[in-house]
Write a protein that holds these residues in place. Sequence first.
Motif, mmCIF file in Angstrom:
data_model
loop_
_atom_site.group_PDB
_atom_site.id
_atom_site.type_symbol
_atom_site.label_atom_id
_atom_site.label_comp_id
_atom_site.label_asym_id
_atom_site.label_seq_id
_atom_site.Cartn_x
_atom_site.Cartn_y
_atom_site.Cartn_z
ATOM 1 N N LYS A 212 0.844 -1.198 0.000
ATOM 2 C CA LYS A 212 0.000 0.000 0.000
ATOM 3 C C LYS A 212 0.882 1.252 0.000
ATOM 4 O O LYS A 212 0.466 2.314 0.428
ATOM 5 C CB LYS A 212 -0.911 -0.010 1.230
ATOM 6 C CG LYS A 212 -1.847 -1.206 1.292
ATOM 7 C CD LYS A 212 -2.849 -1.101 2.412
ATOM 8 C CE LYS A 212 -2.234 -1.378 3.757
ATOM 9 N NZ LYS A 212 -3.200 -1.377 4.862
ATOM 10 N N ARG B 299 0.362 5.621 0.463
ATOM 11 C CA ARG B 299 1.028 6.373 1.539
ATOM 12 C C ARG B 299 1.917 7.476 0.967
ATOM 13 O O ARG B 299 1.934 8.597 1.471
ATOM 14 C CB ARG B 299 1.838 5.420 2.415
ATOM 15 C CG ARG B 299 2.348 6.038 3.681
ATOM 16 C CD ARG B 299 1.210 6.366 4.619
ATOM 17 N NE ARG B 299 1.694 6.991 5.825
ATOM 18 C CZ ARG B 299 0.942 7.329 6.834
ATOM 19 N NH1 ARG B 299 -0.346 7.072 6.809
ATOM 20 N NH2 ARG B 299 1.447 7.919 7.888
ATOM 21 N N LEU C 210 7.850 7.331 7.235
ATOM 22 C CA LEU C 210 6.527 7.747 6.771
ATOM 23 C C LEU C 210 5.541 7.961 7.917
ATOM 24 O O LEU C 210 4.354 8.171 7.686
ATOM 25 C CB LEU C 210 5.980 6.712 5.782
ATOM 26 C CG LEU C 210 6.825 6.509 4.520
ATOM 27 C CD1 LEU C 210 6.236 5.391 3.671
ATOM 28 C CD2 LEU C 210 6.939 7.799 3.725
ATOM 29 N N CYS D 299 4.233 5.964 10.252
ATOM 30 C CA CYS D 299 3.112 5.024 10.281
ATOM 31 C C CYS D 299 3.608 3.669 10.777
ATOM 32 O O CYS D 299 4.752 3.536 11.192
ATOM 33 C CB CYS D 299 2.481 4.900 8.894
ATOM 34 S SG CYS D 299 3.575 4.191 7.648
ATOM 35 N N ASP E 20 0.346 -0.287 7.854
ATOM 36 C CA ASP E 20 -0.179 0.765 6.988
ATOM 37 C C ASP E 20 0.451 0.715 5.599
ATOM 38 O O ASP E 20 -0.059 1.329 4.667
ATOM 39 C CB ASP E 20 0.081 2.146 7.597
ATOM 40 C CG ASP E 20 -0.623 2.329 8.923
ATOM 41 O OD1 ASP E 20 -1.733 1.773 9.109
ATOM 42 O OD2 ASP E 20 -0.068 3.027 9.797
ATOM 43 N N LEU E 21 1.560 -0.007 5.470
ATOM 44 C CA LEU E 21 2.308 -0.047 4.206
ATOM 45 C C LEU E 21 2.097 -1.337 3.425
ATOM 46 O O LEU E 21 2.281 -1.358 2.215
ATOM 47 C CB LEU E 21 3.800 0.155 4.483
ATOM 48 C CG LEU E 21 4.152 1.455 5.200
ATOM 49 C CD1 LEU E 21 5.647 1.516 5.468
ATOM 50 C CD2 LEU E 21 3.695 2.656 4.389
#
Length: 84
Positions: A20, A24, A68, A70, A74-75
């Motif tokens: 993802k 992001r 980032l 996060c 989230d990635l």
Amino acid sequence: MNSLGVVAMPTEYNDDLKPKLKVRFAMLDVRQQKIAEDLQESNQTISAWVNGHKTPPLKKAFRLAKLLDCRIEDLWEYIEDKDE
């Protein structure tokens, strides 16, 4: 090796993890080149992570998440195999 003497880079596709990163990067308006510089990786490596062709070592994934602001979750989205 093809007829031009070029060796294709092996694909280390991990179908359990869906990246993802594009989302992001867009949310934060950050370029892959900047991430590559910050992580001391090539642009090609970051692109392979973004497109799901390769996954980074765990330590790099944590560093990327920190850059980032996060979590690793989230990635990448973990897709559990139905047979497991």
